[in-house]
Design an enzyme around this catalytic site. Structure first.
Site, mmCIF file in Angstrom:
data_model
loop_
_atom_site.group_PDB
_atom_site.id
_atom_site.type_symbol
_atom_site.label_atom_id
_atom_site.label_comp_id
_atom_site.label_asym_id
_atom_site.label_seq_id
_atom_site.Cartn_x
_atom_site.Cartn_y
_atom_site.Cartn_z
ATOM 1 N N ASP A 166 -4.842 -8.961 8.679
ATOM 2 C CA ASP A 166 -6.284 -8.660 8.698
ATOM 3 C C ASP A 166 -7.148 -9.812 8.172
ATOM 4 O O ASP A 166 -8.272 -10.031 8.634
ATOM 5 C CB ASP A 166 -6.617 -7.339 7.964
ATOM 6 C CG ASP A 166 -6.019 -7.253 6.571
ATOM 7 O OD1 ASP A 166 -5.318 -8.188 6.153
ATOM 8 O OD2 ASP A 166 -6.243 -6.223 5.892
ATOM 9 N N LYS B 225 0.873 -1.180 0.000
ATOM 10 C CA LYS B 225 0.000 0.000 0.000
ATOM 11 C C LYS B 225 0.918 1.241 0.000
ATOM 12 O O LYS B 225 1.956 1.217 -0.608
ATOM 13 C CB LYS B 225 -0.999 -0.091 1.152
ATOM 14 C CG LYS B 225 -1.887 -1.353 0.974
ATOM 15 C CD LYS B 225 -2.809 -1.666 2.101
ATOM 16 C CE LYS B 225 -2.268 -2.761 2.988
ATOM 17 N NZ LYS B 225 -3.211 -3.335 3.949
HETATM 18 C C1 BGC Z 1 -1.024 -6.741 2.341
HETATM 19 C C2 BGC Z 1 -1.720 -7.869 3.072
HETATM 20 C C3 BGC Z 1 -3.098 -7.428 3.538
HETATM 21 C C4 BGC Z 1 -3.892 -6.863 2.378
HETATM 22 C C5 BGC Z 1 -5.266 -6.373 2.791
HETATM 23 C C6 BGC Z 1 -1.931 -6.182 1.251
HETATM 24 O O1 BGC Z 1 -1.332 -5.051 0.663
HETATM 25 O O2 BGC Z 1 0.188 -7.181 1.778
HETATM 26 O O3 BGC Z 1 -0.945 -8.315 4.168
HETATM 27 O O4 BGC Z 1 -3.756 -8.530 4.094
HETATM 28 O O5 BGC Z 1 -3.182 -5.764 1.807
HETATM 29 O O6 BGC Z 1 -5.195 -5.354 3.739
#
Ligand code: BGC
Length: 441
Positions: free
Chosen positions: A189, A153
């Site tokens: 999550d 993200k």
């Molecule tokens: C992360 C995951 C996470 C998902 C949803 C991804 O960018 O790498 O660990 O579960 O986003 O939040």
């Protein structure tokens, strides 16, 4: 002209049933590779925790960090799948909190917890186990530790990648003189979502998030997880965090390639870049720009704001698709806000169609990935499966949930009647609180 250009785009983004079956097959082979420690785009991270039994009890607290809005929550587990006394506080992280240093980021979390403790009059002498939902890929060797593999993200705080995020949080708590609360469970999550639903639903073995990012986890036999097998524990079940956002055997259009090249993690998270809310608006912007440059949209005049990477957020796609008015007045307003005064109804229809195409592809990929996970657990889908799912795209993007269900029906055929998608709101935090009460195995 316009319909020809649009048709070409539709074709670029289209995934036939054959393409989707290829994704399912690809997922199975990458899942097996990841589980046995061979190179794979699916990390298949052991989480060192199984589903809760439903009999856990006690007062619990959890911090849920996965995006710029994070939550701290408290609840009481009453056994037999019952929860009471649920309270939550929301906090917002600013760009500098997530992009400067880990010290700043974890300091902010600790100070927020302090606020939570005083607002909710939580005892400061009683020992409390904290569940920490940290929604990024981590490498764990136990339930209460995990080194961040790579930020996803928009996070980039320094000094965190390669380090144990539980140690960082515990140190920050100490610095704030919080001595009675320690992290007892570090979870993703998706794992929280699965734990939260399965606390009261025994058919739930899969947790999925389709929000700013996307990912899934599921329950695997310990015997199939090589890294755990080696440590001597080879019976029972364990939740595995797939990190499916990184799956990379997908049909990539030139628009995806452009988005990837301009992203802060080129080559990584390819599935996430086609499915999740962080990227849907950006794909849309790139496609619109291409059509304008070809003279097929907005009279060939490029709106200045559309030149900025990231100008269109995922909400843009949601708002466009929610516009059911005859003359698409909602889209007109959105385009006016973007500085586009000169626009025809046909332009607005085209923009609507583009958003529909991009969102349908995201739903198809999600359904294929879900089918792959279900059939990894239960190849002939003989049993009932609840998929616990949460995230803004699943919850809010118009038609997304319906499209996922429709594609699941195609892919799973008759057996799809045994698959149930269950929106599990705020499950990520609640699940962390539940898992903090599970004694370490
Ligand atoms: C992360 C995951 C996470 C998902 C949803 C991804 O960018 O790498 O660990 O579960 O986003 O939040």
């Amino acid at each position: 002209m316009i319909s020809g250009a649009l048709k070409a785009i539709e074709k670029d983004f289209e995934l036939s049933e054959r393409d989707l079956r290829k994704i399912i097959k690809g997922f199975h082979s990458e899942m097996r590779a990841g589980l046995s420690g061979r190179p794979s785009s699916l990390r298949m991270i052991p989480t060192y925790v199984d589903r809760p039994t439903g009999n856990e009890r006690g007062e619990q607290i959890a911090i849920d960090l996965g995006g710029t809005n994070f939550r701290i929550l408290g609840l009481t587990l009453k056994g037999r799948g019952r929860i009471s006394n649920y309270y939550v506080m929301r906090f917002t992280l600013h760009k500098r909190d997530i992009t400067s240093t880990g010290k700043r980021l974890f300091g902010f979390l600790a100070r927020s917890l302090k606020k939570f403790i005083s607002t909710n009059k939580i005892h400061t002498c009683k020992k409390i186990n904290l569940g920490f939902t940290f929604s990024f890929p981590v490498k764990q060797s136990g339930i209460a530790n995990g080194k961040l593999t790579a930020w996803t993200k928009s996070f980039s705080a320094s000094g965190v990648e390669g380090n144990d995020v539980v140690a960082l949080l515990n140190a920050a708590l100490k610095k704030e003189h919080i001595y009675n609360i320690r992290v007892a469970a570090l979870i993703n999550d998706t794992v929280g979502t699965l734990a939260s639903r399965s606390y009261s639903d025994k058919d739930c073995y899969i947790g999925v998030i389709v929000g700013t990012g996307t990912n899934a986890c599921y329950v695997e036999k310990v015997n199939n997880i090589k890294s755990i097998r080696r440590s001597g524990k080879n019976t029972g079940d364990m939740i595995v965090n797939i990190e499916w956002g990184n799956y990379n055997k997908l049909k990539v259009t030139r628009y995806d390639a452009k988005l990837d090249k301009e992203s802060n993690n080129p080559g990584a998270q390819m599935l996430e870049k086609m499915v999740s809310g962080k990227y849907l608006g950006e794909i849309c912007r790139i496609v619109i720009l291409d059509l304008v440059e070809k003279g097929a949209l907005l009279g060939g005049i490029i709106p200045k704001k559309f030149k900025q990477c990231g100008y269109l957020a995922g909400e843009f796609v949601s708002q466009v698709l929610a516009d059911k008015t005859q003359y698409l007045s909602g889209i007109r307003r959105l385009m006016c806000d973007a500085g586009v005064r000169d626009q025809s109804l046909n332009d607005r229809k085209t923009i609507r169609k583009i958003c529909g195409i991009i969102s349908l592809r995201a739903a198809c990929i999600t359904a294929a990935a879900m089918t792959a996970v279900i059939t990894k657990i239960d190849p002939k889908i003989k049993n009932r499966h609840t998929i616990a799912i949460d995230g803004s795209v699943y919850e809010k993007l118009p038609e997304f949930a319906n499209n996922v269900n429709a594609e699941l029906r195609k892919l799973a055929g008759q057996s799809s009647t045994r698959i149930r998608l269950s929106l599990t709101k705020d499950g990520s935090g609640r699940g962390a609180a539940i898992l903090a009460a599970v004694p370490a195995g």
